[in-house]
Design a protein around this motif. Structure first.
Motif, PDB file in Angstrom:
ATOM      1  N   GLU A   1     -30.575  18.363 -18.127  1.00 54.82           N
ATOM      2  CA  GLU A   1     -31.187  17.207 -18.777  1.00 54.82           C
ATOM      3  C   GLU A   1     -32.557  16.907 -18.153  1.00 54.82           C
ATOM      4  O   GLU A   1     -33.534  16.764 -18.861  1.00 54.82           O
ATOM      5  CB  GLU A   1     -30.241  16.004 -18.650  1.00 54.82           C
ATOM      6  N   GLN A   2     -32.627  16.829 -16.816  1.00 50.60           N
ATOM      7  CA  GLN A   2     -33.897  16.511 -16.151  1.00 50.60           C
ATOM      8  C   GLN A   2     -34.956  17.577 -16.402  1.00 50.60           C
ATOM      9  O   GLN A   2     -36.145  17.281 -16.417  1.00 50.60           O
ATOM     10  CB  GLN A   2     -33.686  16.395 -14.639  1.00 50.60           C
TER      11      GLN A   2
ATOM     12  N   LYS B   1     -35.525  19.403 -19.088  1.00 49.05           N
ATOM     13  CA  LYS B   1     -35.928  19.683 -20.474  1.00 49.05           C
ATOM     14  C   LYS B   1     -37.435  19.775 -20.577  1.00 49.05           C
ATOM     15  O   LYS B   1     -37.966  20.621 -21.277  1.00 49.05           O
ATOM     16  CB  LYS B   1     -35.399  18.607 -21.422  1.00 49.05           C
ATOM     17  N   ASP B   2     -38.132  18.897 -19.881  1.00 48.46           N
ATOM     18  CA  ASP B   2     -39.600  18.924 -19.826  1.00 48.46           C
ATOM     19  C   ASP B   2     -39.985  19.141 -18.362  1.00 48.46           C
ATOM     20  O   ASP B   2     -40.033  18.188 -17.579  1.00 48.46           O
ATOM     21  CB  ASP B   2     -40.176  17.608 -20.352  1.00 48.46           C
TER      22      ASP B   2
ATOM     23  N   TYR C   1     -40.564  16.450 -15.219  1.00 46.51           N
ATOM     24  CA  TYR C   1     -39.710  16.478 -14.030  1.00 46.51           C
ATOM     25  C   TYR C   1     -40.555  16.547 -12.756  1.00 46.51           C
ATOM     26  O   TYR C   1     -40.317  15.812 -11.800  1.00 46.51           O
ATOM     27  CB  TYR C   1     -38.742  17.664 -14.101  1.00 46.51           C
TER      28      TYR C   1
ATOM     29  N   TRP D   1     -31.786  27.592 -17.781  1.00 52.22           N
ATOM     30  CA  TRP D   1     -33.153  27.375 -18.241  1.00 52.22           C
ATOM     31  C   TRP D   1     -33.840  28.703 -18.495  1.00 52.22           C
ATOM     32  O   TRP D   1     -33.721  29.653 -17.719  1.00 52.22           O
ATOM     33  CB  TRP D   1     -33.938  26.573 -17.202  1.00 52.22           C
TER      34      TRP D   1
END
Length: 103
Positions: free
Chosen positions: A1-2, A4-5, A9, A31
């Motif tokens: 979740e953290q 994703k971008d 982050y 990822w």
């Protein structure tokens, strides 16, 4: 979740990272990088530059001090030996007179 971008982050942990000077970010195993260099061909390379630390401006280390003293010695003793203003070069390689003296 953290992750994703990734840039968001990194921005979120910047303050903590700055306290330490360097950090290692390990992305989650699932990822996938949105681009790779191999997609552009296996012949990708980039030219690196060699930075001669002893040539940085306003840097006086043992080598610069040694050369200054060597010049002063020859000047004081009336020697006809003149040292170049730059480090001597042999076969395209800079010669560190201090390292040569210490060898």
């Amino acid at each position: 979740e953290q992750f994703k971008d990734p840039m968001a982050y990194l921005a979120s942990i910047r303050a903590e990272a700055e306290e330490h000077g360097v950090i290692k970010v390990v992305p989650p195993k699932q990822w996938v990088c949105p681009f790779t260099i191999k997609d552009r061909g296996d012949n990708f390379y980039f030219q690196t530059c060699v930075q001669a630390v002893n040539k940085l401006k306003n840097r006086h280390g043992p080598s610069a001090d040694f050369v200054a003293k060597l010049r002063g010695f020859h000047r004081k003793n009336g020697s006809s030996v003149t040292l170049p203003s730059d480090a001597p070069v042999i076969d395209g390689r800079l010669i560190d007179l201090y390292a040569l003296h210490k060898a």
